[in-house]
Design a protein around this motif. Structure first.
Motif, PDB file in Angstrom:
ATOM      1  N   PRO A 177       0.852  -1.196   0.000  1.00  0.00           N
ATOM      2  CA  PRO A 177       0.000   0.000   0.000  1.00  0.00           C
ATOM      3  C   PRO A 177       0.889   1.248   0.000  1.00  0.00           C
ATOM      4  O   PRO A 177       1.893   1.295   0.705  1.00  0.00           O
ATOM      5  N   GLY A 178       0.542   2.198  -0.843  1.00  0.00           N
ATOM      6  CA  GLY A 178       1.311   3.437  -0.914  1.00  0.00           C
ATOM      7  C   GLY A 178       2.453   3.406  -1.905  1.00  0.00           C
ATOM      8  O   GLY A 178       3.045   4.448  -2.199  1.00  0.00           O
ATOM      9  N   ALA A 179       2.791   2.239  -2.438  1.00  0.00           N
ATOM     10  CA  ALA A 179       3.890   2.149  -3.412  1.00  0.00           C
ATOM     11  C   ALA A 179       3.506   2.906  -4.689  1.00  0.00           C
ATOM     12  O   ALA A 179       2.336   3.061  -5.006  1.00  0.00           O
TER      13      ALA A 179
ATOM     14  N   ALA B 196      -2.272   2.231  -4.538  1.00  0.00           N
ATOM     15  CA  ALA B 196      -1.050   2.711  -5.185  1.00  0.00           C
ATOM     16  C   ALA B 196      -1.055   4.231  -5.263  1.00  0.00           C
ATOM     17  O   ALA B 196      -2.098   4.864  -5.373  1.00  0.00           O
ATOM     18  N   SER B 197       0.124   4.781  -5.193  1.00  0.00           N
ATOM     19  CA  SER B 197       0.312   6.194  -5.468  1.00  0.00           C
ATOM     20  C   SER B 197       0.631   6.299  -6.957  1.00  0.00           C
ATOM     21  O   SER B 197       1.665   5.819  -7.418  1.00  0.00           O
ATOM     22  N   VAL B 198      -0.293   6.887  -7.718  1.00  0.00           N
ATOM     23  CA  VAL B 198      -0.209   6.828  -9.176  1.00  0.00           C
ATOM     24  C   VAL B 198       0.518   8.050  -9.724  1.00  0.00           C
ATOM     25  O   VAL B 198       0.168   9.183  -9.402  1.00  0.00           O
ATOM     26  N   ARG B 199       1.543   7.809 -10.549  1.00  0.00           N
ATOM     27  CA  ARG B 199       2.272   8.907 -11.192  1.00  0.00           C
ATOM     28  C   ARG B 199       2.297   8.703 -12.694  1.00  0.00           C
ATOM     29  O   ARG B 199       2.373   7.574 -13.173  1.00  0.00           O
ATOM     30  N   GLY B 200       2.254   9.800 -13.430  1.00  0.00           N
ATOM     31  CA  GLY B 200       2.192   9.712 -14.889  1.00  0.00           C
ATOM     32  C   GLY B 200       3.567   9.795 -15.530  1.00  0.00           C
ATOM     33  O   GLY B 200       4.471  10.448 -15.010  1.00  0.00           O
ATOM     34  N   VAL B 201       3.711   9.137 -16.665  1.00  0.00           N
ATOM     35  CA  VAL B 201       4.904   9.234 -17.505  1.00  0.00           C
ATOM     36  C   VAL B 201       4.415   9.727 -18.870  1.00  0.00           C
ATOM     37  O   VAL B 201       3.438   9.192 -19.396  1.00  0.00           O
ATOM     38  N   PRO B 202       5.068  10.747 -19.441  1.00  0.00           N
ATOM     39  CA  PRO B 202       4.533  11.308 -20.687  1.00  0.00           C
ATOM     40  C   PRO B 202       4.534  10.314 -21.848  1.00  0.00           C
ATOM     41  O   PRO B 202       5.313   9.365 -21.879  1.00  0.00           O
ATOM     42  N   VAL B 203       3.641  10.584 -22.782  1.00  0.00           N
ATOM     43  CA  VAL B 203       3.537   9.803 -24.014  1.00  0.00           C
ATOM     44  C   VAL B 203       3.737  10.755 -25.180  1.00  0.00           C
ATOM     45  O   VAL B 203       3.241  11.879 -25.150  1.00  0.00           O
ATOM     46  N   ASP B 204       4.497  10.336 -26.208  1.00  0.00           N
ATOM     47  CA  ASP B 204       4.575  11.138 -27.432  1.00  0.00           C
ATOM     48  C   ASP B 204       4.247  10.235 -28.623  1.00  0.00           C
ATOM     49  O   ASP B 204       3.655   9.177 -28.440  1.00  0.00           O
ATOM     50  N   ARG B 205       4.643  10.637 -29.808  1.00  0.00           N
ATOM     51  CA  ARG B 205       4.235   9.867 -30.990  1.00  0.00           C
ATOM     52  C   ARG B 205       4.877   8.484 -31.054  1.00  0.00           C
ATOM     53  O   ARG B 205       4.467   7.656 -31.849  1.00  0.00           O
TER      54      ARG B 205
ATOM     55  N   ALA C 256       9.582   3.309  -8.180  1.00  0.00           N
ATOM     56  CA  ALA C 256       8.330   2.849  -8.793  1.00  0.00           C
ATOM     57  C   ALA C 256       8.354   1.336  -8.873  1.00  0.00           C
ATOM     58  O   ALA C 256       9.333   0.736  -9.310  1.00  0.00           O
ATOM     59  N   ARG C 257       7.259   0.709  -8.471  1.00  0.00           N
ATOM     60  CA  ARG C 257       7.236  -0.751  -8.413  1.00  0.00           C
ATOM     61  C   ARG C 257       6.511  -1.372  -9.585  1.00  0.00           C
ATOM     62  O   ARG C 257       6.596  -2.571  -9.795  1.00  0.00           O
ATOM     63  N   LEU C 258       5.736  -0.572 -10.321  1.00  0.00           N
ATOM     64  CA  LEU C 258       4.942  -1.141 -11.408  1.00  0.00           C
ATOM     65  C   LEU C 258       4.704  -0.069 -12.459  1.00  0.00           C
ATOM     66  O   LEU C 258       4.494   1.099 -12.134  1.00  0.00           O
TER      67      LEU C 258
ATOM     68  N   ALA D 109      12.792  -2.059 -16.335  1.00  0.00           N
ATOM     69  CA  ALA D 109      12.144  -2.921 -15.345  1.00  0.00           C
ATOM     70  C   ALA D 109      13.155  -3.866 -14.712  1.00  0.00           C
ATOM     71  O   ALA D 109      13.168  -4.074 -13.491  1.00  0.00           O
ATOM     72  N   ALA D 110      14.046  -4.424 -15.560  1.00  0.00           N
ATOM     73  CA  ALA D 110      15.033  -5.360 -15.026  1.00  0.00           C
ATOM     74  C   ALA D 110      16.001  -4.632 -14.092  1.00  0.00           C
ATOM     75  O   ALA D 110      16.403  -5.162 -13.058  1.00  0.00           O
ATOM     76  N   ALA D 111      16.346  -3.400 -14.456  1.00  0.00           N
ATOM     77  CA  ALA D 111      17.329  -2.661 -13.647  1.00  0.00           C
ATOM     78  C   ALA D 111      16.731  -2.186 -12.332  1.00  0.00           C
ATOM     79  O   ALA D 111      17.398  -2.187 -11.294  1.00  0.00           O
ATOM     80  N   THR D 112      15.489  -1.761 -12.351  1.00  0.00           N
ATOM     81  CA  THR D 112      14.902  -1.201 -11.123  1.00  0.00           C
ATOM     82  C   THR D 112      14.113  -2.246 -10.344  1.00  0.00           C
ATOM     83  O   THR D 112      13.681  -1.985  -9.226  1.00  0.00           O
TER      84      THR D 112
END
Lengths: 510, 510
Positions: free
Chosen positions: A234-236, A257-266, A280-282, A309-312
Motif C-alpha cells: 500500500p502506498g507504493a 497505489a500512489s499513481v504517477r504519470g509518464v509522458p507519451v509522445d508519438r 516505482a514498483r509497477l 524494469a530489469a534494472a529497477t
C-alpha cells in the motif's frame, strides 16, 4: 371493564404506522412488523402486557387468526413471552431499546459531557461516513469513470456480434454440462478456456505462455486490482501513461497505489522519462495501441522499458485491450513476448473484443507467480461463471472467435475509413488526426487553446462517441483533442456526426 | 564465396531452437520467432547483415517464401531494416539487448560495485517477489481457503437444482434481449433483479430496504471486500466471530483490515466481549445461523450488537448466507431489520442457495451509502454478467425461486434428520450435536483432548463433508468437533458416511 393495556401505555391503539408498508406482504406479516416497531420504539415497554388478540383484532380491523399469527412470530423471535393464564408480555430481554435518538445520547454520556442531558433534544445520529480510502475510491467511480462511461460510449459494435451462434453454444453447453458445471470451480478458470486463451495469445500476439500462466478474471479492472494488491505494498508508486486509461488508473489508486504519470509522445511512452531510482514498483502501459492517443510503441522503447524494469526491479503490466483490431500492416507482437526476465504481466479482455456484458478477461503471469495469483483470486472473488467460460472456450476452439474478428475487422476498417475521409472533408485543417491503424477510436487533435471540453459538451448525442482528450491527462498540461469512438456507429451515423460537429469544431478554431 | 553472415556471428546456422515450439503456428511464424530470439539473445548483433533468404531457406529446410514472410514480420516490428541493393540488417534500434543476465550486471553497475565485473559470471535475475501484502493474501488463499474447499465440499445439492427450468429461462432471455443486453450495464445490477431481491428480502427476511439499496455483486467475498475497502482505513480493526467463516476473514484481511475475534457461545456472538473503546470499525457476523457452530443469535444480543454499533460508531456487516433453509420453527428476521440507525449492511448470496457457479450475490447498504458503493463497484470490477442477472430475475419473479426453496428445504430436512438419527445410533455419546434447525451443515462436538484434525484427515472421501471444527478458530483455544456438511449427500451416502466414520470417532474417544 379494565382499561385496555394499549391505552395505559399512552397509545390508544396499535395503528398501522404508515401506508408505505403495503408492499404485498401477507396481512399477518404487516401486523407483526407494526407490533415489532411499537416494541422497538418503546410504545410497548418491556414487561407490558399485550392487548388481547380479541381487542387487537377489533382495533386493527383484522381477524383474530391474523393477530395470533403475528404474535406467534413475535414470540418465536423473543420479542414477547406468553405466561399461561395471564397473557402475553413484552419480553424483559428487550431491556434497552435501540431507537434512532440513542446513539447521540450514548455518545455524549461516554464523552463525559453532562450539561443539558435532561432537557436538550437528542442529537441526530451522525451521518454515515466512509473511510478516507473509501471516499477516494467512490469518488474515482463517481467522477472519472461515470463521466467516461457517458462521454465515451461502448466502442464495441454489439450489433455485429454473432449473437445467434453465441446463444446456440450457450444452450448446448447448458444442456451438456449438467450438475457438474454448477459446482465450485477452479479460481484460475476452466481448463479448456485457459488453454484456448494461451494458444490464441501465443499464435496471434507472440505472448510466451502456457495455460498454467493464464488466470481468467471478470474484467481488466479486476486484473489490475489483483496485480496491484499482490505486487505493490500500500502506498507504493505505480506509473501510468499520461494521458492514459482512467479505469486502470482508478483501479491502481483503489488498490492503494500512489499513481504517477509518464509522458507519451508519438513513439509511445517516453522511456527517457522513466524515473531512474528504484522507487516505482509497477508500470502500467498500452504499448500496442496507446490509450487514448492511439500510437504504437516503437521497438527500441519496448526494449528500453524491459531494461528499465530489469534494472529497477519494477513490474510491467501490459494491457493489450484492442490490438485484435489492426487494419493496416501487421500487429506488433506483445511486449511480454520480448521479456526474458519474466517481469511482464499481460492483460487482455473479451469485454471489448466480443461484448461488454460477457464479463470475462484474463491475466497472464510469469510461471513463478501463477500459484500465488490463483490463490489470491480465490480470496478476492472466487471464480468466474462456469457456463460463460465454457461457452467462450467453445466459441474460440470452434473457430467462431477468429471468424468474428475477421468480420469485425472489416466492418471497423470501413468505419475508420469513413471517419478519416469525413473529417478531412468537413473539418479541414481545424484538426490533425492521430494514428488510426488499430482499435475502435482515434484522436482528432485541436489547436492549442481550443476547448475540447466545450466542444464535447455541446456535441449532439448519438452517432460516434465524443470525449475531450484533455480529461485523460493526469499531471501534464493537456493538449486539446477529441476522442472519436466509431466502433459502434454505422457509416451513415459517422457521416451525420461529422457534419453535425463541423460548425462546433469550426467555431472553436482560431 | 563470402562467408555466411550467420557463421561470422559465431552461429553456423539459425536452427529451430527447440522442438517445444511446434505449437501449431504456421511455419513462417515459427521461423520469425526463432530469428527474433536470435536477435534478442545477441547471436545476431545490431548492424549485422541477415543471411540471404536463399541461404536461410537452405539452412532451415523451408521455402524462400516462408523465410520472406518471417523477415517481413521482423521488418514490420522494427527488428531488421532493408537497405535496397545491399540486403537486410539487424536494426541499430536494438541497441542494448534484453538478456536474462543483464539485470544482475546493471544492478551491480548502479550500486557502484566494481570488482570482478569482467570475470564473474553474471548473477541470475532475482526471483520474482510479491509484496508483503501480496504474500499474505496469497497465503490466505493457498492455506486457509484451499484447505476449506477440500475439507468442506460444496454443501449445495446441485443435483436438486431445477437445471432444465433454469436453462429454459436462460435461453428465453438470450433470445429476447438482443444486442442491448450485450452493452455495458449498471454497476449496481439490472433493475429487475435489484427489485426482485429487495422484495424477497423485505418479505422473508424482514430487511428494511428498497431496490435502490441493493447492489448486485459476484460473491460474498466481493461484498466483504467492497464493504471493507469503503468503510475501513487500511489497518483498521475488523471484528469477526471466533470460530468463524474463513472466506470472510480472508477477504477482510486482504482488504487491509486487522482482524480480531470475538467469542461465540450457544447464544451466538458474546456481546459482553465486544470491545468498549471505539477502536473496532466493523463487526462481521452471521446471526441467523452462526458459521460454523450453527447457533442462532438471541434477540437481546442482537439488540446489544446494535447498541454497541451505535455507541462506538462501528459498522455491522450481517452475512445471512443460508437462513433460507430453516427446518424447525420460523426463521428469525434479519438483524438489519432491527436497526433504525442505518449502521447495518446485509450480505446474501445465490451461490449457496441456488448453485455456486452462478456467481451472483448482493449487498444491501443504508440509503445514504448506496451511491458511493455503486460508484466503487464501477471502479473495482464493473458489473456482473447481464444474462445471468436477467435470468435470475425471471427465476425469482416467475416463482421458481420460492418453489425451489420449498423443495430443497424438504430434501435437506430429510437429510438433516437422517444425519441426526444416524449419529445418535452409530456414534452414541462420543459426540454432542450442535443446533441443526437451519442450514446445510451441523457440528458434532467431541470431548476435549480428542483430535478433530486427526479424524478429519483419516475420514474416507465421498458422502458427507468432514472438516475439523478447530480450524475455524482464530485466537481462542479450539474446541474439537466435526463440521458435517450434509446438503449434497443422499440419504444412503449419509448413512454410509456415518458408519464408516464410527470406528474413527470411537477410537478417538477417551
Amino acid at each position: 371493564m379494565a382499561e385496555s393495556p394499549s391505552k395505559r401505555a399512552g397509545s390508544p391503539v396499535l395503528p398501522l404506522l404508515s401506508g408505505a408498508d403495503h408492499d404485498g406482504a401477507p396481512l399477518h406479516a404487516r401486523v407483526y412488523r407494526q407490533m415489532r416497531e411499537h416494541i422497538l420504539r418503546g410504545a410497548l415497554r418491556p414487561g407490558a402486557r399485550l392487548p388481547s388478540a380479541r381487542m387487537l383484532a377489533a382495533d386493527l380491523g383484522v381477524s383474530r387468526n391474523t393477530i395470533e399469527a403475528a404474535v406467534t412470530q413475535l414470540r418465536a423471535e423473543g420479542f414477547v413471552v406468553r405466561r399461561v393464564g395471564s397473557g402475553t408480555f413484552v419480553a424483559a430481554a428487550v431491556p434497552d431499546l435501540v431507537a434512532p435518538d440513542r446513539p447521540g445520547r450514548r455518545a455524549r454520556a461516554r464523552s463525559g459531557e453532562r450539561g443539558g442531558r435532561a432537557s436538550a433534544p437528542p442529537a441526530p445520529p451522525p451521518p454515515p461516513r466512509l473511510s478516507s480510502r473509501g471516499r477516494s475510491i467512490a469518488q474515482l467511480g463517481a467522477t472519472e469513470l461515470e463521466e467516461e462511461a457517458r462521454a465515451n460510449p461502448c466502442a464495441t459494435d454489439v450489433r455485429g456480434f454473432p449473437v445467434r451462434t453465441w446463444n446456440r453454444l450457450l444452450a448446448r453447453r447448458a444442456r451438456q454440462v449438467g450438475a457438474a458445471a454448477l459446482l465450485p470451480a477452479d479460481p484460475a478458470g476452466v481448463p479448456r478456456l485457459r488453454q484456448a486463451i494461451a494458444d490464441h495469445l501465443r499464435l496471434t500476439r507472440g505472448v510466451r505462455c502456457d495455460a498454467a500462466q493464464v488466470i481468467v478474471v471478470n474484467s481488466t479492472q479486476q486484473a489490475v486490482d489483483l496485480a496491484a494488491r499482490l505486487l505493490l505494498e500500500p502506498g507504493a508508486t505505480a506509473l501510468v501513461e499520461d494521458p492514459g486509461y482512467p479505469s486502470a488508473r482508478a483501479a491502481l489508486a483503489a488498490a492503494g497505489a500512489s499513481v504517477r504519470g509518464v509522458p507519451v509522445d508519438r513513439g509511445g511512452l517516453v522511456t527517457d522519462a522513466l524515473p531512474d531510482e528504484p522507487g516505482a514498483r509497477l508500470l502500467y502501459l498500452t504499448p500496442s495501441h496507446q490509450f487514448p492517443l492511439g500510437v504504437t510503441m516503437a521497438l527500441a522503447r519496448r526494449l528500453a522499458v524491459l531494461r528499465w524494469a530489469a534494472a529497477t526491479g519494477a513490474w510491467v503490466l501490459e494491457d493489450d485491450y484492442d490490438s485484435e483490431f489492426r487494419y493496416d500492416g501487421r500487429p506488433l507482437a506483445s511486449l511480454q513476448g520480448l521479456d526474458p526476465a519474466g517481469r511482464t504481466l499481460y492483460v487482455g479482455t473479451f469485454n471489448k473484443v466480443l461484448f461488454p456484458a460477457i464479463r470475462l478477461a484474463y491475466l497472464v503471469v510469469p510461471p513463478a507467480l501463477a500459484a500465488d495469483f490463483i490463490a489470491a483470486r480465490r480470496v478476492l472473488d472466487g471464480f468466474s461463471p462456469t457456463l460463460l467460460q465454457l461457452s467462450l472456450a467453445d466459441f474460440i476452439t470452434d473457430g467462431h472467435f477468429t471468424a468474428h474478428l475477421r468480420q469485425a475487422r472489416q466492418r471497423y476498417a470501413a468505419r475508420r475509413d469513413a471517419l478519416v475521409r469525413g473529417v478531412a472533408a468537413e473539418w479541414g485543417d481545424a484538426v490533425r488526426l492521430g494514428p488510426s491503424d488499430t482499435g475502435l477510436h482515434l484522436v482528432a487533435h485541436l489547436r492549442a487553446g481550443v476547448s475540447d471540453i466545450h466542444i464535447a459538451r455541446a456535441a449532439p448525442a448519438g452517432g460516434i462517441g465524443i470525449a475531450p482528450l484533455s480529461r485523460y491527462y493526469l499531471h501534464r498540461k493537456p493538449s486539446p483533442g477529441l476522442l472519436l469512438t466509431y466502433g459502434a456507429a454505422t457509416l451513415e451515423e459517422i457521416g451525420a456526426s461529422i457534419r453535425r460537429l463541423a460548425p462546433l469544431v469550426a467555431r472553436e478554431r482560431r
